[in-house]
Motif scaffolding. Structure first.
Motif, PDB file in Angstrom:
ATOM      1  N   ARG A 319       0.854  -1.190   0.000  1.00 58.86           N
ATOM      2  CA  ARG A 319       0.000   0.000   0.000  1.00 58.86           C
ATOM      3  C   ARG A 319       0.888   1.237   0.000  1.00 58.86           C
ATOM      4  O   ARG A 319       1.826   1.344   0.784  1.00 58.86           O
ATOM      5  N   ASN A 321       2.140   5.123   0.468  1.00 58.69           N
ATOM      6  CA  ASN A 321       2.037   6.102   1.546  1.00 58.69           C
ATOM      7  C   ASN A 321       1.436   7.404   1.042  1.00 58.69           C
ATOM      8  O   ASN A 321       1.818   7.911  -0.018  1.00 58.69           O
ATOM      9  N   GLU A 322       0.519   7.935   1.808  1.00 55.57           N
ATOM     10  CA  GLU A 322      -0.066   9.236   1.487  1.00 55.57           C
ATOM     11  C   GLU A 322       0.940  10.349   1.813  1.00 55.57           C
ATOM     12  O   GLU A 322       1.905  10.140   2.540  1.00 55.57           O
ATOM     13  N   ASN A 323       0.661  11.516   1.255  1.00 57.37           N
ATOM     14  CA  ASN A 323       1.490  12.699   1.506  1.00 57.37           C
ATOM     15  C   ASN A 323       2.958  12.470   1.126  1.00 57.37           C
ATOM     16  O   ASN A 323       3.879  12.878   1.828  1.00 57.37           O
ATOM     17  N   THR A 324       3.150  11.768   0.017  1.00 52.49           N
ATOM     18  CA  THR A 324       4.495  11.552  -0.533  1.00 52.49           C
ATOM     19  C   THR A 324       4.465  11.943  -2.012  1.00 52.49           C
ATOM     20  O   THR A 324       3.454  12.425  -2.528  1.00 52.49           O
ATOM     21  N   THR A 328      -0.368   8.495  -7.815  1.00 53.05           N
ATOM     22  CA  THR A 328      -1.399   7.505  -8.117  1.00 53.05           C
ATOM     23  C   THR A 328      -0.885   6.118  -7.751  1.00 53.05           C
ATOM     24  O   THR A 328       0.298   5.937  -7.474  1.00 53.05           O
ATOM     25  N   HIS A 330      -1.836   4.145  -5.171  1.00 45.54           N
ATOM     26  CA  HIS A 330      -1.653   3.899  -3.736  1.00 45.54           C
ATOM     27  C   HIS A 330      -2.167   2.524  -3.307  1.00 45.54           C
ATOM     28  O   HIS A 330      -1.656   1.942  -2.356  1.00 45.54           O
ATOM     29  N   GLU A 331      -3.176   2.015  -4.017  1.00 45.14           N
ATOM     30  CA  GLU A 331      -3.773   0.744  -3.624  1.00 45.14           C
ATOM     31  C   GLU A 331      -2.816  -0.413  -3.870  1.00 45.14           C
ATOM     32  O   GLU A 331      -1.963  -0.345  -4.766  1.00 45.14           O
ATOM     33  N   LYS A 336       3.388   1.683  -8.596  1.00 44.09           N
ATOM     34  CA  LYS A 336       4.004   2.737  -7.787  1.00 44.09           C
ATOM     35  C   LYS A 336       5.019   3.550  -8.586  1.00 44.09           C
ATOM     36  O   LYS A 336       5.186   4.747  -8.341  1.00 44.09           O
TER      37      LYS A 336
END
Length: 368
Positions: A319, A321-324, A328, A330-331, A336
């Motif tokens: 998964r 990481n947010e705020n990186t 797109t 993220h799932e 990645k």
């Protein structure tokens, strides 16, 4: 044909810490059968740029060194000079940077030797008869070593999508002229706003390609051999690379250089990827942004293509990481690498490396 990739996650406890886990991973991958007593073993690492902190930690590299010594072999740590003018453009600066980043003998237990000499030109041509290149310039100490263990930080990369074992071999083991050949098809340029016409570059050129024209230095592209000597000779950092090669062609050339880096080693190689602090860009920057996924673990294989394919799959299965820098994907299962660098078709390096016989993208993952 499928290759075996051994995987160790980041879990540790009182019975086995992460350092012991690295040792067990290397033994499972067959390090003991691939080294002989007295073998000089090149441990190819990235010494890291000043200000960067995501390169493989020296204390982890020390555990790799200890396992090699258990085989009665003699390891040395090695890296190559950079193409661009910076903190690691020649051996003195590069080794000073390495020590400052923690790769001192007292920490890693092995000497540090630049694989491409003092100024990045100590190399030999290796004939590979690739689809693009007939021969590649590989650092002489890589070729002179009896065995090669590549310890790579697996992360995103702005030109190749990701950087792992193939990049550590292809870019990391090449001479300066080899790096230039991979990145560019034209001669370097001189930035007139920076150049003071001191003539140092002219004196360094063995091909009479640099001349003084109306009080300014000029490079004759027809005479330029692409050796890159002028880059290190210029203390003003006025000589710039034309980064004009397409990403897909860079990756294909890089795969062919990786083939040259393992030339003559036979079964005396091993590849470890540390899928930790998976940063959005190369470790050559003087900074490191937040990781796009949590630390995943370490893989080891005798096949660099399989090691990189497994590492890419493990990152994509995680998964994000947010705020990186990850925009797109993220799932779990999301791409990645395209989530950070959407324009890069990162699979090209794997496809071409497999096509020219460096390794296989098919693998069996064995968790230890």
């Amino acid at each position: 044909m499928s290759s075996t990739v051994y995987f160790a996650d980041m879990r540790a406890g009182v019975r086995e810490n992460l350092f012991d886990k690295i040792g067990r991973l290397m033994r499972e991958a067959g390090i003991e059968s691939r080294l002989a007593q007295g073998d000089l073993v090149a441990v190819k690492v990235h010494f890291g740029e000043k200000g960067n902190h995501t390169f493989v930690r020296p204390v982890f590299v020390r555990r790799v060194v200890e396992e090699i010594k258990r085989c009665a072999a003699r390891p040395f740590l090695t890296d190559s000079s950079t193409l661009y003018p910076g903190e690691r453009k020649e051996a003195v600066s590069a080794l000073s940077c390495a020590v400052e980043n923690g790769f001192a003998y007292a920490v890693v237990g092995a000497p540090l030797i630049m694989c491409d000499g003092l100024r990045g030109h100590t190399a030999r041509d290796v004939r590979i008869n690739g689809e693009i290149l007939e021969k590649v310039g590989i650092g002489e100490e890589i070729l002179e070593a009896d065995a090669l263990v590549a310890v790579s930080h697996f992360k995103c990369h702005e030109l190749t999508g990701f950087g792992g074992a193939l990049k550590n071999l292809g870019m990391g083991c090449s001479s300066r002229s080899g790096k230039l050949q991979q990145h560019s098809t034209v001669a370097p340029e001189i930035a007139e706003s920076v150049c003071n016409a001191c003539g140092a570059c002219c004196k360094s050129c063995a091909h009479d390609a640099i001349i003084v024209l109306e009080g300014r230095m000029s490079i004759d592209a027809a005479k330029c051999a692409g050796c890159g000597r002028c880059i290190t000779a210029c203390h003003k950092k006025a000589i710039r690379i034309n980064w004009n090669e397409s990403a897909s062609l860079v990756m294909r050339k890089m795969a062919e250089y990786a083939k040259g880096a393992v030339h003559g080693k036979g079964e005396k190689t091993l590849f470890l990827n540390f899928i930790t602090q998976v940063s959005p860009a190369c470790d050559c920057y003087g900074h490191a942004d937040a990781p796009i996924v949590n630390d995943i673990g370490i893989v080891a294989s005798v096949d660099p293509v399989a090691a990189d394919q497994a590492s890419a799959d493990l990152v994509n299965q995680a998964r994000g990481n947010e705020n990186t820098a990850l925009a797109t994907g993220h799932e779990p299962g999301g791409d990645k690498f395209r989530g950070v660098h959407p324009e890069i078709d990162w699979e090209v390096q794997l496809e071409h490396a497999e096509k020219i016989g460096v390794g296989s993208r098919k693998y069996t993952l064995v968790k230890i």
